[in-house]
Design a protein around this motif. Sequence first.
Motif, short mmCIF file in Angstrom:
data_model
loop_
_atom_site.label_atom_id
_atom_site.label_comp_id
_atom_site.label_asym_id
_atom_site.label_seq_id
_atom_site.Cartn_x
_atom_site.Cartn_y
_atom_site.Cartn_z
N LEU A 1 0.94 -1.22 -0.08
CA LEU A 1 0.05 -0.09 0.20
C LEU A 1 0.87 1.24 -0.07
O LEU A 1 0.43 2.25 -0.65
CB LEU A 1 -0.84 0.12 1.10
CG LEU A 1 -2.22 -0.75 1.25
CD1 LEU A 1 -3.08 -0.89 2.42
CD2 LEU A 1 -3.20 -0.27 0.27
N ARG A 2 2.03 1.34 0.81
CA ARG A 2 2.82 2.44 0.72
C ARG A 2 3.33 2.74 -0.61
O ARG A 2 3.53 3.80 -1.01
CB ARG A 2 3.99 2.32 1.91
CG ARG A 2 3.74 2.32 3.20
CD ARG A 2 4.94 2.10 4.03
NE ARG A 2 5.89 3.25 3.99
CZ ARG A 2 7.26 3.00 3.93
NH1 ARG A 2 7.86 2.13 4.24
NH2 ARG A 2 7.97 4.17 3.80
N VAL A 3 3.72 1.76 -1.31
CA VAL A 3 4.00 1.82 -2.62
C VAL A 3 3.36 2.05 -3.99
O VAL A 3 3.31 3.08 -4.53
CB VAL A 3 5.17 0.59 -2.88
CG1 VAL A 3 5.72 0.86 -4.57
CG2 VAL A 3 6.33 0.37 -2.10
N SER A 4 2.20 1.24 -3.90
CA SER A 4 1.20 1.47 -4.81
C SER A 4 0.08 2.55 -4.57
O SER A 4 -0.65 2.97 -5.55
CB SER A 4 0.36 0.22 -4.99
OG SER A 4 1.20 -1.06 -5.30
N GLY A 5 -0.20 2.95 -3.43
CA GLY A 5 -1.11 4.12 -3.09
C GLY A 5 -2.25 3.35 -3.04
O GLY A 5 -2.51 1.99 -2.77
N SER B 1 -8.65 -7.16 -3.79
CA SER B 1 -8.54 -7.58 -4.93
C SER B 1 -7.08 -7.42 -5.52
O SER B 1 -6.25 -8.42 -5.90
CB SER B 1 -9.48 -7.50 -5.82
OG SER B 1 -10.87 -8.05 -5.43
N GLN B 2 -6.96 -6.12 -5.70
CA GLN B 2 -5.57 -5.75 -6.17
C GLN B 2 -4.55 -6.22 -5.27
O GLN B 2 -3.51 -6.65 -6.02
CB GLN B 2 -5.38 -4.20 -6.50
CG GLN B 2 -6.49 -3.68 -7.55
CD GLN B 2 -6.75 -2.23 -7.65
OE1 GLN B 2 -6.65 -1.56 -6.47
NE2 GLN B 2 -7.26 -1.67 -8.66
N ALA C 1 -2.34 3.60 3.23
CA ALA C 1 -1.57 3.83 4.18
C ALA C 1 -1.97 4.88 5.05
O ALA C 1 -2.41 5.95 4.58
CB ALA C 1 -0.34 3.45 4.01
N ALA C 2 -2.20 4.71 6.46
CA ALA C 2 -2.71 5.92 7.38
C ALA C 2 -1.76 6.90 7.55
O ALA C 2 -1.98 7.99 8.04
CB ALA C 2 -3.50 5.63 8.60
#
Length: 202
Positions: free
Chosen positions: A37-41, A46-47, A89-90
């Motif tokens: 999540l940090r990298v991909s946003g 599913s993704q 990511a929060a």
Amino acid sequence: MDDKQPGPGPGEPRRITDLGTLKALGHPLRLRVYGTLRVSGPSTASQLASQVDEAVSLVSYHLRKLAEHGLIEEADVQSEDARERWWQAAQDTLSFRHEDFRDTPEGAATHAAVVRSLITYRQEQYEAYLDQQEAWGAEWRLAADQSDFLARLNPAELKRLNAEIHALVRTYEEQGKAAEAAGDTEGRENVAVHLASFPFRL
């Protein structure tokens, strides 16, 4: 993410000081999901499941656990399907320190286990690059680096060294974000910078 309380949102660091949150983060799959999540946003379950090669139901379960501890949060819907749940990511940076968990055997053991999981995760990242480095081309291979240094320091000097290195890396992070926001995207890739500094004796 490093082994260094809640910030108000993305862009603000969060220092983890409670054992429950550290345990929630420390699960190997949750580390991978959070790192992705940090990298991909913003992403859907599913993704993320496709990226970490796990079942959607399992990833959804771990997303809920991360959300319970404020490590991730719901993001704005990024598609026309309003039924999809998007996560992000929060915060940009998490830290957790041995000093916050050393008072109990469980806390100290959990901190050590999470740091070891992080080291394994980072090693897997680097080994994946080694396996694929021929595909990156000469320019990237020449730019990439793997080094180690040896210095004779006292604790204050080591702390200052780390602060200066962190500040320098953050400068490049901000430069990269600003350049991309201005449309300068050509040739840009995700770059991992891993740093470990510690005392040792022979």
